[in-house]
Design a protein around this motif. Sequence first.
Motif, PDB file in Angstrom:
ATOM      1  N   ALA A 271     -72.725 -13.666 -26.657  1.00 57.82           N
ATOM      2  CA  ALA A 271     -71.830 -12.788 -27.663  1.00 57.82           C
ATOM      3  C   ALA A 271     -70.593 -12.158 -26.941  1.00 57.82           C
ATOM      4  O   ALA A 271     -69.252 -12.271 -27.384  1.00 57.82           O
ATOM      5  N   ILE A 272     -70.996 -11.397 -25.699  1.00 62.05           N
ATOM      6  CA  ILE A 272     -69.986 -10.531 -25.338  1.00 62.05           C
ATOM      7  C   ILE A 272     -68.788 -11.636 -24.659  1.00 62.05           C
ATOM      8  O   ILE A 272     -67.548 -11.329 -24.489  1.00 62.05           O
ATOM      9  N   GLU A 273     -69.126 -12.810 -23.967  1.00 62.02           N
ATOM     10  CA  GLU A 273     -68.361 -13.842 -23.600  1.00 62.02           C
ATOM     11  C   GLU A 273     -67.458 -14.178 -24.670  1.00 62.02           C
ATOM     12  O   GLU A 273     -66.132 -14.237 -24.648  1.00 62.02           O
ATOM     13  N   PHE A 274     -67.833 -14.340 -25.917  1.00 64.87           N
ATOM     14  CA  PHE A 274     -66.810 -14.677 -26.991  1.00 64.87           C
ATOM     15  C   PHE A 274     -65.842 -13.686 -27.499  1.00 64.87           C
ATOM     16  O   PHE A 274     -64.774 -14.021 -27.607  1.00 64.87           O
ATOM     17  N   PHE A 279     -60.301 -11.458 -27.135  1.00 60.61           N
ATOM     18  CA  PHE A 279     -59.535 -10.196 -26.712  1.00 60.61           C
ATOM     19  C   PHE A 279     -58.340 -10.742 -25.511  1.00 60.61           C
ATOM     20  O   PHE A 279     -57.234 -10.316 -25.582  1.00 60.61           O
ATOM     21  N   GLU A 280     -58.832 -11.675 -24.863  1.00 58.35           N
ATOM     22  CA  GLU A 280     -57.894 -12.058 -23.666  1.00 58.35           C
ATOM     23  C   GLU A 280     -56.700 -12.984 -24.758  1.00 58.35           C
ATOM     24  O   GLU A 280     -55.665 -12.881 -24.182  1.00 58.35           O
ATOM     25  N   LEU A 311     -68.447  -8.708 -16.491  1.00 58.35           N
ATOM     26  CA  LEU A 311     -68.126 -10.152 -16.913  1.00 58.35           C
ATOM     27  C   LEU A 311     -67.216 -10.765 -15.859  1.00 58.35           C
ATOM     28  O   LEU A 311     -65.997 -10.145 -15.268  1.00 58.35           O
ATOM     29  N   VAL A 312     -67.444 -11.883 -15.465  1.00 55.15           N
ATOM     30  CA  VAL A 312     -66.871 -12.491 -14.360  1.00 55.15           C
ATOM     31  C   VAL A 312     -66.174 -13.976 -14.695  1.00 55.15           C
ATOM     32  O   VAL A 312     -66.667 -14.423 -15.717  1.00 55.15           O
ATOM     33  N   ARG A 313     -64.978 -14.158 -14.368  1.00 55.14           N
ATOM     34  CA  ARG A 313     -64.327 -15.454 -14.838  1.00 55.14           C
ATOM     35  C   ARG A 313     -64.853 -16.426 -13.934  1.00 55.14           C
ATOM     36  O   ARG A 313     -64.609 -16.839 -12.918  1.00 55.14           O
ATOM     37  N   GLU A 314     -65.874 -17.167 -14.748  1.00 54.02           N
ATOM     38  CA  GLU A 314     -66.484 -18.158 -14.355  1.00 54.02           C
ATOM     39  C   GLU A 314     -66.861 -19.166 -15.253  1.00 54.02           C
ATOM     40  O   GLU A 314     -67.461 -18.762 -16.058  1.00 54.02           O
ATOM     41  N   TRP A 341     -65.671 -16.823 -19.681  1.00 52.56           N
ATOM     42  CA  TRP A 341     -65.995 -15.541 -18.851  1.00 52.56           C
ATOM     43  C   TRP A 341     -67.591 -15.619 -19.094  1.00 52.56           C
ATOM     44  O   TRP A 341     -68.433 -16.438 -19.871  1.00 52.56           O
ATOM     45  N   LYS A 342     -68.289 -14.995 -18.104  1.00 58.00           N
ATOM     46  CA  LYS A 342     -69.656 -15.012 -17.870  1.00 58.00           C
ATOM     47  C   LYS A 342     -70.341 -13.772 -17.594  1.00 58.00           C
ATOM     48  O   LYS A 342     -69.910 -13.024 -16.815  1.00 58.00           O
TER      49      LYS A 342
END
Length: 346
Positions: A271-274, A279-280, A311-314, A341-342
């Motif tokens: 969810a938060i990754e979506f 947003f990005e 959250l990391v860009r992975e 995002w992860k």
Amino acid sequence: MTAITLTRPDDWHLHLRDGEALKAVVPATALQMGRAIIMPNLKPPVTTTEQATSYRERILAARPEGSAFEPLMTLYLTDDTPADEIERAVASGLIHAVKLYPAGATTNSASGVTDLDRCDAAIAAMARLGLPLLVHGEVTDAEIDIFDREAVFIERIMKPLLERHPDLKVVFEHITTADAAEFVTGAPANVAATITAHHLLFNRNHMLVGGIRPHYYCLPILKRERHREALLAAATSGSGKFFLGTDSAPHAQSDKESACGCAGAYTAPAAIEFYATAFEQAGALDRLEGFASHFGPDFYGLPRNSDTITLVREEWTLPASLPYADGQRIVPLKAGETLEWKLHTE
Ligand SMILES: NC(=O)N[C@@H](CC(=O)O)C(=O)O
């Protein structure tokens, strides 16, 4: 940016089901969210404080070891909900809202409201006690096109409701149209809205072009691109009236991939990754924290969470399916696809 840290978010609209399904789906949300508003559309629906209290216990028992995830319970409004049930709900301290499903609008809504006038005493009690009404904002009349049901609801139900009860706190749940975003923006401070990640990321072409994709089928149904753009603008506007509500709605794979598939997108595992992805795309990652973690508790009159997530860009790939209840499988939205995002976990 390679990492972002946010106040821990909450999910202000979540379906967890019951029984064995709880063990399958509660951990996904508990990993990300501090709290969640739990939808009461079980079979039978959660209509009393007593039922909500025992449902809450079953959810707590399905949390992973050491989790502090807090379910915020709701009652399902029916034509017969008495005003004193609202008083009991508020006195319990465990019930944070009441849900209005127009009868027949969506999954397990057969006991929903047939005529809002019949609920007037209960709604008046909610307005008096400050208990929010969460609204599934679609009319159910057979002659109204499924893509128009939200816009028609605003005129026929939402506006008269707020005229009759101007102080009622209302959350217009999972809005899907420019009409709803505009209505909420122009409404007084006691009216807010949740927005799902899938309505920020997808339009109806994603569901219907090149083959019918049942995992994108949810209610209210995905709309055309101009509505998605309006929702993204509202979510990233910085307005405290719009906040995170996933409407993650688990259904077994066989119930989705069917000749008459159920409505609901299972988004909890990412969810938060979506939301970060959406947003990005809008160039507004700096606005994610307000939407995901601040505006919801502010509206509900609850403290913001005091811990954080990162959250990391992975890149990572969502599983094709996950275990569900009774030996069945469940397919998350974007199953088998790669996300950028992860959520960082220890
Ligand atoms: N969103 C959905 O498509 N389905 C929800 C019900 C709802 O919130 O409409 C469900 O409970 O499955």
